[in-house]
Write an enzyme that holds these catalytic residues in place. Sequence first.
Site, PDB file in Angstrom:
ATOM      1  N   PHE A 200       0.687  -0.988   0.234  1.00 42.58           N
ATOM      2  CA  PHE A 200      -0.032   0.147  -0.151  1.00 42.58           C
ATOM      3  C   PHE A 200       1.377   1.840   0.394  1.00 42.58           C
ATOM      4  O   PHE A 200       0.575   1.696  -1.262  1.00 42.58           O
ATOM      5  CB  PHE A 200      -0.929  -0.076   1.673  1.00 42.58           C
ATOM      6  CG  PHE A 200      -1.941   0.559   1.007  1.00 42.58           C
ATOM      7  CD1 PHE A 200      -3.238   0.625   0.850  1.00 42.58           C
ATOM      8  CD2 PHE A 200      -1.483   1.951   2.055  1.00 42.58           C
ATOM      9  CE1 PHE A 200      -3.513   2.075   1.195  1.00 42.58           C
ATOM     10  CE2 PHE A 200      -2.365   3.205   2.472  1.00 42.58           C
ATOM     11  CZ  PHE A 200      -3.345   3.518   1.452  1.00 42.58           C
ATOM     12  N   ASP A 201       1.914   1.239   1.040  1.00 44.92           N
ATOM     13  CA  ASP A 201       2.249   2.217   0.623  1.00 44.92           C
ATOM     14  C   ASP A 201       2.729   2.546  -0.778  1.00 44.92           C
ATOM     15  O   ASP A 201       3.028   3.782  -0.997  1.00 44.92           O
ATOM     16  CB  ASP A 201       4.012   2.141   1.821  1.00 44.92           C
ATOM     17  CG  ASP A 201       3.173   1.979   3.491  1.00 44.92           C
ATOM     18  OD1 ASP A 201       2.766   0.892   3.032  1.00 44.92           O
ATOM     19  OD2 ASP A 201       4.112   2.814   4.194  1.00 44.92           O
TER      20      ASP A 201
END
Length: 422
Positions: A200-201
């Site tokens: 996600f990051d």
Amino acid sequence: MSLSTLPTPAAEHVRVVAPVLDVVVPVYNEETDLEPCVRRLHDYLRAEFPYRFRITVADNASTDATAEVADRLAATLPEVAAVHLREKGRGRALKFVWTHSDATVLAYMDVDLSTDLGALLPLVAPLISGHSDLAIGSRLARGSRVVRGAKREFISRGYNLLLRGTLAARFSDAQCGFKAIRADVASRLLPIVEDTGWFFDTEMLVLAERAGLRIHEVPVDWVDDPDSRVDIVATALADLRGIARLTRALGTGRLPLAALREQLGRNPLPVAGVPAGLTGQLLRFAAVGAASTLAYLLLYALLRAGAGPQAANLIALLVTAVANTAANRRVTFRVRGADGAWRHQAQGLAVFAVGLGLTSGSLALLHALSDPPTTVELGVLVVANLVATGVRFLLMRSWVFRTRPGRPVLHEADVNASPPTV
């Protein structure tokens, strides 16, 4: 992919009014470490942070007593809230809490508090002021101080080098668990971030960069948690799948990055006398041209002995011209889909005829004056191709791929075929 991130019916949110900062602590089976982490963070924020804040514990479907600990903290400390999700995934937890928060700035940090909290205010200050859109703590930036083993150091640096090579990422540290984003930016950016786990990051940062957002980096002091429960192999495989998926998505142009750039006011600054997107187009055209020239010279050298210089030049130039038009259509001018492809190739062949005239004319003139060796032929062809390349770019920009009335602009750096909504 499931996006079910609704809290359980029993979840209660105890919130202060309109905090400036909402710090999310995503957890899974952290019944032992959660309370000391939250209390230490809470004490620090009350003593050192000059703005209203909230700490949100995001429980990722824990199977131990983590949920009970989180609820107890929320009931005891007025600046703490607890959210319980039915499914695992750090990305899922962050996306849910961030998109439902009423804070101005949204942040997260890992439960082990490996990053020194003294970096928190420098992290969020540029977001509070509006100068930057996202901020990340970096263990690889100059000035950071890091304590961790050689294995994790190698993996971290290798992963970030991989991101630079595959996705052209310019940020220095994708996976440090210490990040922040403005809420108005998150509301537009997060809907197109698909990953719900550890990638996600990375996906958020890559898309932010591609949309022209400003990412502020803060060097941090970071001490590795020897009791980390992250499965390195599983995480690495998931990251590789994420890189492949994101590369395909960016390559096909299905992500509405141009619309996002427009909504957030991050289009390139206009330069007097320079058409929009020209610099990026020139750089991409040069890269495509260099590859085409190498392929052309290789084909010419292979065909010359059997076909003669003129025939070899014709065949090599024709093959590379078709490939060059296709590559420039997709890479340089960002045209997606099959619409107009045959017309573009036909116009590209007309441009090819100009190049053929320049190179064939140069060869004819050279042989009329002398009987040159192959090395001289190749040198003349390189010069002729450089001239032809300049003519080709002008014709492609002003004729082949020019904007037509009633059709979307095709010359911006990040225009794609996705609908202009986020």
